[in-house]
Motif scaffolding. Sequence first.
Motif, PDB file in Angstrom:
ATOM      1  N   PHE A 148       0.801  -1.224   0.000  1.00 28.55           N
ATOM      2  CA  PHE A 148       0.000   0.000   0.000  1.00 28.55           C
ATOM      3  C   PHE A 148       0.836   1.277   0.000  1.00 28.55           C
ATOM      4  O   PHE A 148       0.305   2.367  -0.218  1.00 28.55           O
ATOM      5  N   ASP A 149       2.134   1.156   0.243  1.00 26.76           N
ATOM      6  CA  ASP A 149       2.929   2.379   0.419  1.00 26.76           C
ATOM      7  C   ASP A 149       3.473   2.933  -0.891  1.00 26.76           C
ATOM      8  O   ASP A 149       4.182   3.936  -0.891  1.00 26.76           O
ATOM      9  N   THR A 150       3.147   2.291  -2.021  1.00 26.55           N
ATOM     10  CA  THR A 150       3.604   2.825  -3.315  1.00 26.55           C
ATOM     11  C   THR A 150       2.462   3.494  -4.082  1.00 26.55           C
ATOM     12  O   THR A 150       2.651   3.950  -5.201  1.00 26.55           O
ATOM     13  N   ILE A 151       1.272   3.567  -3.487  1.00 25.87           N
ATOM     14  CA  ILE A 151       0.104   4.141  -4.173  1.00 25.87           C
ATOM     15  C   ILE A 151       0.227   5.660  -4.236  1.00 25.87           C
ATOM     16  O   ILE A 151       0.380   6.322  -3.201  1.00 25.87           O
ATOM     17  N   GLU A 152       0.163   6.208  -5.448  1.00 22.72           N
ATOM     18  CA  GLU A 152       0.342   7.655  -5.611  1.00 22.72           C
ATOM     19  C   GLU A 152      -0.739   8.308  -6.460  1.00 22.72           C
ATOM     20  O   GLU A 152      -0.836   9.536  -6.466  1.00 22.72           O
ATOM     21  N   ASN A 153      -1.531   7.521  -7.191  1.00 22.94           N
ATOM     22  CA  ASN A 153      -2.555   8.153  -8.029  1.00 22.94           C
ATOM     23  C   ASN A 153      -3.851   7.353  -7.991  1.00 22.94           C
ATOM     24  O   ASN A 153      -3.914   6.260  -7.401  1.00 22.94           O
ATOM     25  N   GLU A 154      -4.868   7.875  -8.657  1.00 26.42           N
ATOM     26  CA  GLU A 154      -6.211   7.294  -8.609  1.00 26.42           C
ATOM     27  C   GLU A 154      -6.256   5.876  -9.155  1.00 26.42           C
ATOM     28  O   GLU A 154      -6.867   4.983  -8.554  1.00 26.42           O
ATOM     29  N   VAL A 155      -5.603   5.627 -10.282  1.00 32.44           N
ATOM     30  CA  VAL A 155      -5.646   4.298 -10.894  1.00 32.44           C
ATOM     31  C   VAL A 155      -4.957   3.267 -10.000  1.00 32.44           C
ATOM     32  O   VAL A 155      -5.431   2.139  -9.844  1.00 32.44           O
ATOM     33  N   GLU A 156      -3.830   3.646  -9.400  1.00 32.47           N
ATOM     34  CA  GLU A 156      -3.139   2.728  -8.477  1.00 32.47           C
ATOM     35  C   GLU A 156      -4.023   2.425  -7.266  1.00 32.47           C
ATOM     36  O   GLU A 156      -4.035   1.294  -6.766  1.00 32.47           O
ATOM     37  N   TRP A 157      -4.751   3.438  -6.805  1.00 32.29           N
ATOM     38  CA  TRP A 157      -5.657   3.241  -5.667  1.00 32.29           C
ATOM     39  C   TRP A 157      -6.799   2.282  -6.033  1.00 32.29           C
ATOM     40  O   TRP A 157      -7.117   1.352  -5.292  1.00 32.29           O
ATOM     41  N   LEU A 158      -7.392   2.472  -7.203  1.00 31.21           N
ATOM     42  CA  LEU A 158      -8.499   1.617  -7.622  1.00 31.21           C
ATOM     43  C   LEU A 158      -8.024   0.192  -7.913  1.00 31.21           C
ATOM     44  O   LEU A 158      -8.730  -0.787  -7.619  1.00 31.21           O
ATOM     45  N   SER A 159      -6.834   0.053  -8.477  1.00 32.62           N
ATOM     46  CA  SER A 159      -6.263  -1.283  -8.680  1.00 32.62           C
ATOM     47  C   SER A 159      -6.034  -1.973  -7.337  1.00 32.62           C
ATOM     48  O   SER A 159      -6.271  -3.179  -7.181  1.00 32.62           O
ATOM     49  N   PHE A 160      -5.581  -1.189  -6.365  1.00 32.07           N
ATOM     50  CA  PHE A 160      -5.381  -1.724  -5.020  1.00 32.07           C
ATOM     51  C   PHE A 160      -6.713  -2.164  -4.416  1.00 32.07           C
ATOM     52  O   PHE A 160      -6.788  -3.210  -3.739  1.00 32.07           O
ATOM     53  N   LEU A 161      -7.786  -1.405  -4.650  1.00 36.25           N
ATOM     54  CA  LEU A 161      -9.089  -1.757  -4.096  1.00 36.25           C
ATOM     55  C   LEU A 161      -9.597  -3.083  -4.651  1.00 36.25           C
ATOM     56  O   LEU A 161     -10.271  -3.841  -3.942  1.00 36.25           O
ATOM     57  N   ILE A 162      -9.290  -3.384  -5.901  1.00 37.00           N
ATOM     58  CA  ILE A 162      -9.682  -4.684  -6.455  1.00 37.00           C
ATOM     59  C   ILE A 162      -8.975  -5.802  -5.691  1.00 37.00           C
ATOM     60  O   ILE A 162      -9.586  -6.813  -5.321  1.00 37.00           O
ATOM     61  N   GLN A 163      -7.682  -5.620  -5.423  1.00 38.08           N
ATOM     62  CA  GLN A 163      -6.952  -6.626  -4.629  1.00 38.08           C
ATOM     63  C   GLN A 163      -7.532  -6.738  -3.226  1.00 38.08           C
ATOM     64  O   GLN A 163      -7.667  -7.840  -2.675  1.00 38.08           O
ATOM     65  N   LEU A 164      -7.886  -5.589  -2.659  1.00 43.97           N
ATOM     66  CA  LEU A 164      -8.420  -5.548  -1.298  1.00 43.97           C
ATOM     67  C   LEU A 164      -9.752  -6.298  -1.213  1.00 43.97           C
ATOM     68  O   LEU A 164      -9.942  -7.168  -0.350  1.00 43.97           O
ATOM     69  N   HIS A 165     -10.672  -5.978  -2.118  1.00 44.17           N
ATOM     70  CA  HIS A 165     -12.012  -6.563  -2.046  1.00 44.17           C
ATOM     71  C   HIS A 165     -12.052  -8.009  -2.536  1.00 44.17           C
ATOM     72  O   HIS A 165     -12.973  -8.751  -2.193  1.00 44.17           O
ATOM     73  N   ASP A 166     -11.080  -8.399  -3.343  1.00 42.83           N
ATOM     74  CA  ASP A 166     -11.020  -9.790  -3.805  1.00 42.83           C
ATOM     75  C   ASP A 166     -10.157 -10.670  -2.902  1.00 42.83           C
ATOM     76  O   ASP A 166      -9.993 -11.868  -3.173  1.00 42.83           O
ATOM     77  N   HIS A 167      -9.609 -10.095  -1.842  1.00 45.64           N
ATOM     78  CA  HIS A 167      -8.680 -10.835  -0.999  1.00 45.64           C
ATOM     79  C   HIS A 167      -9.359 -12.041  -0.370  1.00 45.64           C
ATOM     80  O   HIS A 167     -10.531 -11.986   0.030  1.00 45.64           O
TER      81      HIS A 167
END
Length: 634
Positions: A148-167
């Motif tokens: 989570f510490d490399t997230i810097e923009n909207e697309v990276e955040w939304l890509s991270f949310l897919i990983q989060l919710h699919d975990h």
Amino acid sequence: MNGWRQKLISQIPFQQHKLLFVYDRDDILSDEELLSYLQQNEVNIFTFKDRAELRIHYEEQLEYSSGKWIYKYVGEGSFTFPFDMLKNQEPVELTLHIAFPNLSLPILHQLDHDALDGVYKVSDSLQSPLTDSETMEFLLRRVYKLSFDTIENEVEWLSFLIQLHDHRLSVPNVLIDFIIEHISSKSVQFQDLFPLAYFKNKFMEFLQNHWDEYVKKNINQDISIQEGTTSTYHKDHLFSYESMRRMIQHYFIEGKLLPKEVDKERNIPVWAEHGVKQKSYQPLKDIHHLGEKIDLFLDEGKIQHKDWIEVAVLYGQMKMLQIQYGVGEQIVNELDKKINQLFQDWMLLNYQTLASFSPYIRPAMVHHVLPYMQFQEERKQVLIVLDGMSFVQWKQIKQALDVSFVSEENGVFAWVPTITEISRRSIFHANIPRLQSSISEEKAWRQFWKRESIADMHITFENHLAQGEFDVSQIAALQKTNTKKASIILRNIDALTHGAIQGLEGMYAEIDVWLKSGYLQQLILKLLEEGYAVYITSDHGNTESIGIGRPRQGTLVETKGERVRIYKDQMFRDEAASLYTSIKWPNDALSKEHYYLLAEAREAFVTKNEHIVSHGGITLEEVIVPFIKIDKRK
């Protein structure tokens, strides 16, 4: 059994005592593996809320029960067990600190037991106690493996949310808070998207709205979306990025996102084809994908109840597609055999433990639904019970609802035998069948909420066969403006089940006609407009079966169900079991005066070779039913 569970269970001297008392502040004894272990050692668990409930069980149930008992108190208050029950025995205090001395206890409280397995594997490396903040960072990096510490923009955040919710593991809010606080320190420009981390259904709604916009602007206007190219209009659009394109495809296949209709046939690139609805759609690809994902669960070896719920969700989508498009029947039938053999084995070994699960984080069984609703901070609530609805029918209904509503999708286990008289009663009595009184469902519903200090004038209960056009004047919950707790039973699907001479295909067509009338959609919309939190569930599902013959036992059978027969004499039950392939279902949580015989998967106690749709047994479609929360799509 080993690991953290062994450390904790060793604190309970159940070998020396028939009756034990436990302060289980962390709700450890609702763990599936621990419950199974205790069950194998003939140890029962009773979780109570107050002294009155404890006293009733102690005086009325204990003397008639076999085996050993643990009385478990979960609350945080200063509760003390009655002196006359203890008889010089000290209660046991169970806490996660015993197994995880170097991690912050308040943070561990937030984790699912599955996550604790991962924690135990890596916690030995800790040499000294960690603070709350250090514990959270340790968990995110070593257990959840979320970067989570490399997230810097909207697309990276939304890509991270897919990983989060699919975990595979549920990520608790306390860890999400920590992630957001860390990202906020970078002064990023997408703070308005932070709330999407907490609610998967809101995140899906966000993706759906952006996808609909993307298709409308790109595909329907003939603007190129070919591989490697973007339009001028959409050069910065969310779905211009390869990472997002790759990560959302499975959502359409699994029914979590709706494909967008286009105005004419178009040449759609591979990455977008699942998200566009046109006549050339090939459902067989999706059926294969869903089957492969189900196989991943089945081949894992150790399957828990929440894994079976996920299988039921995926199978419901798969079966619905097969019925809707008339393809893939052989694929579905072969997987169905594999699912139900494994599910039957699991049910016979593990089902009895589910009743002891805590209902407050998420309900596991239908009798947990009311306690779960009571725990939510919602002023007005309505429970819609679609009698007899399986996940196959829910997936069909969801397609119609998704246009205007968003769904938070979960599943619960029905009571076995999966018949209305047992499983639907359990919803409203909020208790296992053996502990229910003889009062009606309506009276049980009212009594439950009265115990929560809701006056009778604020409670409604109604039962409809929802035919014809929706008429708001027929719905008591919408006529009484002071209603706080409403229940609405709709019997349509169960009625269709028992008249399904054309099988599930015929039911699909009938439900389609009903959905086109708009009755359910208008009912939900009106309830939401009146401020209700809307929940939908079912008492049992249904399955297609073939007759193996009717046991000729006349008045010896009390209930002559198509997939279950209930006897008052064990000898007559066992006699029938010797003549037909069947399952002698244990009556541990049921009436001790009755004995239960279930038909095997895809078989029924009806005329030989007769095809029916029915319920009563323990197939996946009958047992695991939807539990849904509905909200308006923005």
